[in-house]
Design an enzyme around this catalytic site. Structure first.
Site, PDB file in Angstrom:
ATOM      1  N   LYS A 205       1.007  -1.301  -0.098  1.00  0.00           N
ATOM      2  CA  LYS A 205      -0.007   0.019   0.053  1.00  0.00           C
ATOM      3  C   LYS A 205       0.896   1.284   0.107  1.00  0.00           C
ATOM      4  O   LYS A 205       1.477   1.401   0.973  1.00  0.00           O
ATOM      5  CB  LYS A 205      -0.786   0.015   1.318  1.00  0.00           C
ATOM      6  CG  LYS A 205      -2.170   0.731   1.177  1.00  0.00           C
ATOM      7  CD  LYS A 205      -2.098   2.225   0.998  1.00  0.00           C
ATOM      8  CE  LYS A 205      -1.811   3.027   1.969  1.00  0.00           C
ATOM      9  NZ  LYS A 205      -1.688   4.427   1.395  1.00  0.00           N
TER      10      LYS A 205
ATOM     11  N   GLU B 278       9.052   1.461  11.702  1.00  0.00           N
ATOM     12  CA  GLU B 278      10.139   2.485  11.428  1.00  0.00           C
ATOM     13  C   GLU B 278       9.616   3.762  11.382  1.00  0.00           C
ATOM     14  O   GLU B 278       8.585   4.274  10.478  1.00  0.00           O
ATOM     15  CB  GLU B 278      10.919   2.193  10.083  1.00  0.00           C
ATOM     16  CG  GLU B 278      12.221   2.833  10.072  1.00  0.00           C
ATOM     17  CD  GLU B 278      12.248   4.163   9.629  1.00  0.00           C
ATOM     18  OE1 GLU B 278      12.061   4.873  10.591  1.00  0.00           O
ATOM     19  OE2 GLU B 278      12.403   4.349   8.488  1.00  0.00           O
TER      20      GLU B 278
ATOM     21  N   CYS C 244      13.663   9.940   7.487  1.00  0.00           N
ATOM     22  CA  CYS C 244      13.214   9.528   9.110  1.00  0.00           C
ATOM     23  C   CYS C 244      14.718   9.633   9.732  1.00  0.00           C
ATOM     24  O   CYS C 244      14.760   9.839  10.767  1.00  0.00           O
ATOM     25  CB  CYS C 244      12.886   8.168   8.788  1.00  0.00           C
ATOM     26  SG  CYS C 244      13.752   6.922   7.736  1.00  0.00           S
TER      27      CYS C 244
ATOM     28  N   GLU D  89       9.634  15.801  15.784  1.00  0.00           N
ATOM     29  CA  GLU D  89      10.327  15.489  14.460  1.00  0.00           C
ATOM     30  C   GLU D  89       9.345  16.558  13.444  1.00  0.00           C
ATOM     31  O   GLU D  89       8.270  16.357  13.161  1.00  0.00           O
ATOM     32  CB  GLU D  89       9.693  14.091  14.149  1.00  0.00           C
ATOM     33  CG  GLU D  89      10.436  13.759  12.595  1.00  0.00           C
ATOM     34  CD  GLU D  89      10.085  12.327  12.369  1.00  0.00           C
ATOM     35  OE1 GLU D  89       8.814  12.060  12.344  1.00  0.00           O
ATOM     36  OE2 GLU D  89      10.849  11.662  11.480  1.00  0.00           O
TER      37      GLU D  89
HETATM   38  P1  NAD Z   1       1.447   8.444   8.126  1.00  0.00           P
HETATM   39  O1  NAD Z   1       2.094   7.631   9.193  1.00  0.00           O
HETATM   40  O2  NAD Z   1       0.033   8.786   8.298  1.00  0.00           O
HETATM   41  O3  NAD Z   1       1.483   7.988   6.580  1.00  0.00           O
HETATM   42  C1  NAD Z   1       2.555   6.565   6.298  1.00  0.00           C
HETATM   43  C2  NAD Z   1       1.681   5.597   5.478  1.00  0.00           C
HETATM   44  O4  NAD Z   1       0.557   5.033   6.401  1.00  0.00           O
HETATM   45  C3  NAD Z   1       0.756   6.071   4.255  1.00  0.00           C
HETATM   46  O5  NAD Z   1       1.220   5.066   3.226  1.00  0.00           O
HETATM   47  C4  NAD Z   1      -0.541   6.254   4.549  1.00  0.00           C
HETATM   48  O6  NAD Z   1      -1.338   6.032   3.474  1.00  0.00           O
HETATM   49  C5  NAD Z   1      -0.598   5.040   5.517  1.00  0.00           C
HETATM   50  N1  NAD Z   1      -1.798   5.228   6.556  1.00  0.00           N
HETATM   51  C6  NAD Z   1      -2.147   6.313   7.171  1.00  0.00           C
HETATM   52  N2  NAD Z   1      -3.097   6.152   8.141  1.00  0.00           N
HETATM   53  C7  NAD Z   1      -3.119   4.660   8.197  1.00  0.00           C
HETATM   54  C8  NAD Z   1      -4.047   3.795   8.962  1.00  0.00           C
HETATM   55  N3  NAD Z   1      -4.929   4.247   9.834  1.00  0.00           N
HETATM   56  N4  NAD Z   1      -3.748   2.412   8.788  1.00  0.00           N
HETATM   57  C9  NAD Z   1      -2.782   2.085   8.013  1.00  0.00           C
HETATM   58  N5  NAD Z   1      -2.106   2.823   7.247  1.00  0.00           N
HETATM   59  C10 NAD Z   1      -2.303   4.240   7.311  1.00  0.00           C
HETATM   60  O7  NAD Z   1       2.373   9.738   7.740  1.00  0.00           O
HETATM   61  P2  NAD Z   1       1.954  11.228   7.109  1.00  0.00           P
HETATM   62  O8  NAD Z   1       0.425  11.553   7.353  1.00  0.00           O
HETATM   63  O9  NAD Z   1       2.260  10.869   5.498  1.00  0.00           O
HETATM   64  O10 NAD Z   1       2.927  12.235   7.388  1.00  0.00           O
HETATM   65  C11 NAD Z   1       2.910  12.620   8.855  1.00  0.00           C
HETATM   66  C12 NAD Z   1       4.074  12.551   9.620  1.00  0.00           C
HETATM   67  O11 NAD Z   1       4.650  11.471   9.532  1.00  0.00           O
HETATM   68  C13 NAD Z   1       5.481  13.467   8.980  1.00  0.00           C
HETATM   69  O12 NAD Z   1       5.286  14.843   9.170  1.00  0.00           O
HETATM   70  C14 NAD Z   1       6.671  12.912   9.468  1.00  0.00           C
HETATM   71  O13 NAD Z   1       6.653  13.565  10.817  1.00  0.00           O
HETATM   72  C15 NAD Z   1       5.911  11.499   9.711  1.00  0.00           C
HETATM   73  N6  NAD Z   1       6.693  10.547   8.660  1.00  0.00           N
HETATM   74  C16 NAD Z   1       7.478   9.947   9.074  1.00  0.00           C
HETATM   75  C17 NAD Z   1       8.301   9.083   8.022  1.00  0.00           C
HETATM   76  C18 NAD Z   1       9.452   8.028   8.171  1.00  0.00           C
HETATM   77  O14 NAD Z   1       9.841   7.879   7.265  1.00  0.00           O
HETATM   78  N7  NAD Z   1       9.582   7.531   9.465  1.00  0.00           N
HETATM   79  C19 NAD Z   1       7.344   8.933   6.607  1.00  0.00           C
HETATM   80  C20 NAD Z   1       6.367   9.733   6.516  1.00  0.00           C
HETATM   81  C21 NAD Z   1       6.079  10.744   7.461  1.00  0.00           C
END
Ligand code: NAD
Length: 493
Positions: free
Chosen positions: A189, A264, A298, A395
């Site tokens: 996904k 992660e 990250c 972060e």
């Molecule tokens: P997120 O964690 O919401 O999204 C990451 C992935 O999870 C996406 O594919 C998203 O569609 C999916 N997702 C979202 N809600 C979900 C749920 N309820 N169940 C299963 N999957 C779900 O992150 P975001 O909203 O894109 O970004 C927000 C913050 O997260 C950023 O500002 C940053 O601080 C952090 N982030 C960290 C990383 C990393 O590499 N560790 C990557 C992206 C974002």
């Protein structure tokens, strides 16, 4: 038509499939709802294309296809044969580097050179895990007289991969590559904000002869497709990269099915600079590790812990590097591109408002004629005496770093370990004993001495402690995570 729009059309025209489709059981097809989501080019803020809005019903089809492929083909395919296919996928990725890099630049807003490096890393993961597939051996265990006891590493079965938008190619390479090598099948996904290279990679996998259903891709929102994947009873392992709240929700959903999860979740990674450091070597790493991918990494180094006696010499050099940073469209390949989305931009700007009480040491600048609707944030370097300040704790996920002064080695350790995260840390010192002490005392999944990131080596196990997550991906270690050990005890007379 602007040159950017022309580039977009040419790059999208090279896709051999409809980007608004899912890949399920080897077939490209629209999601059952027929609905799409808009995908934006962060450099222009304009719509790039549409992707599928997959929902629970598409996830269900994908899990069924992956279950069938696992039982009928992939788990029975000899390990060397799996390895050969994965290695061939890597070779084909290398043949498509430029196209993959352009797609990633348009989709993520990543400067082209950084996108190329990600495509090369994707190929490296395929080479590494292709080569490793037939090299995971079990142990024999000395036991009672009359017994032979041995271990077999077996795949989990169907694995779910929930991927963020910041490094789609690298994260898919490390998680899908290792899962496939161990004989698992996958439902991927990708993030709703950036998913073109996930689809292009899947197409390359098909061309390399990966059997139907072994890798399925269902784009969609987190609330719909992501949640459906993490709670699906047909999934036997989940690999998640993203934010802490979403990671916790994924883990809670998986717990209902008693399924292992690798998380992660990012960090607030420090670099500790001591007065005996080789500053010339350190300087490029101190800044680049914070602004690479516009800070949306990250393992970004968002905290620079500087020994107080160095402040007067080091800070002006850091500030000068910041003033030279140029921000602009991804295809212009400058040091910093846009952020991924309007949402991320507002989120980072909210953090910057909270930094009003800090001294801003320097900022970069946008190039002329930067598209007004693009999601640009100018990099900024702050001085922060208080390690508990929001900007020194949260972060931010943007091109923002704080310099935090420290006096003694113990102060540096306390500040470095004083956040809820623990992904990576770096130490700059020429004192060998101090290097060893800090490698021992820093709370992080990776510690770098006199470097940052070690070139990102695919061979190096990676993951966090604390709220940075748990489990290890990359390197050989990931192969253990994507398998489980069966112990066989044979009694003979
Ligand atoms: P997120 O964690 O919401 O999204 C990451 C992935 O999870 C996406 O594919 C998203 O569609 C999916 N997702 C979202 N809600 C979900 C749920 N309820 N169940 C299963 N999957 C779900 O992150 P975001 O909203 O894109 O970004 C927000 C913050 O997260 C950023 O500002 C940053 O601080 C952090 N982030 C960290 C990383 C990393 O590499 N560790 C990557 C992206 C974002």
């Amino acid at each position: 038509m602007s040159s950017t729009q022309h580039n977009e059309a040419a790059v999208l025209a090279q896709l051999g499939f409809n980007p608004a489709h899912c890949l399920i059981d080897g077939q490209w097809s629209p999601p059952v709802s027929g609905e799409t989501l808009p995908l934006y080019n962060p450099s222009t803020g304009q719509r790039l294309t549409s992707i599928a809005r997959g929902t629970a019903v598409d996830i269900d089809r994908a899990v069924n296809a992956a279950t069938h492929a696992f039982e009928s083909v992939w788990a029975r395919t000899p390990a060397f044969e799996r390895g050969r296919i994965i290695t061939d996928i890597g070779r084909r990725v290398l043949d498509h580097i430029e196209h993959l890099a352009l797609l990633e630049s348009l989709d993520v807003g990543k400067p082209l050179a950084q996108a190329r490096a990600d495509a090369v890393a994707l190929a490296r993961y395929c080479e590494f895990y292709g080569g490793a597939a037939d090299k995971v051996h079990g142990d024999t265990i000395p036991y009672l007289d009359g017994y032979t006891v041995y271990g077999i590493r077996e795949p989990h079965g169907v694995t779910g991969h929930i991927v963020p938008w910041n490094y789609p190619m690298q994260i898919i390479g490390r998680s899908v590559g290792a899962a496939l090598a161990m004989g698992n099948t996958c439902v991927l996904k990708p993030a709703e904000d950036a998913c073109l290279t996930a689809l292009a990679f899947a197409d390359i996998c098909l061309a390399a002869g990966l059997p139907d259903g072994v890798l399925n891709v269902v784009p969609g929102t987190g609330a719909e497709a992501g949640a459906a994947l993490s709670q699906h009873a047909g999934i036997q392992h989940i690999s998640f990269t993203g934010s802490v709240p979403t990671g916790a929700a994924v883990q809670a959903a998986a717990a209902k099915n008693v399924v292992p999860v690798t998380l992660e979740l990012g960090g607030k990674s420090p670099q500790l600079v001591f007065e005996d450091a080789d500053i010339e070597s350190a300087l490029p790493f101190l800044v680049n590790a914070g602004i690479q991918n516009a800070g949306q990494t990250c393992s970004a180094s968002s905290r620079l812990l500087v020994q107080r006696s160095l402040l007067n010499t080091l800070v002006p050099q850091l500030a000068e590097r910041y003033r030279q940073l140029r921000v602009g469209p991804a295809l212009d390949d400058l040091s910093v591109g846009p952020l991924i989305s309007a949402n991320q931009k507002s989120r980072v700007e909210r953090f910057l408002k909270e930094a009003d009480d800090l001294e801003c040491l320097a900022r970069g600048q946008c190039v002329d004629n930067v598209p007004t609707d693009g999601f640009y944030v100018v990099p900024a370097l702050y001085l922060c005496e208080d390690p508990s300040h929001t900007l020194a704790q949260a972060e931010v996920f943007g091109p923002v770093q704080v310099v935090i002064p420290f006096d003694t080695e113990q102060d540096a350790i306390d500040i470095a370990n004083g956040t809820e995260y623990g992904l990576v840390a770096a130490v700059w010192t020429q004192n060998g004993s101090r290097q060893m002490r800090l490698a021992r005392d820093l709370k992080a999944g990776q510690v770098f001495v006199n470097n940052y990131g070690a070139g990102g080596g695919v061979e190096l196990p990676f993951g966090g402690v604390g709220k940075s997550g748990h489990g290890r991906e990359k390197g050989f270690e990931a192969l253990y995570g994507f398998s489980q050990l069966k112990t066989v005890a044979v009694k003979y007379s």
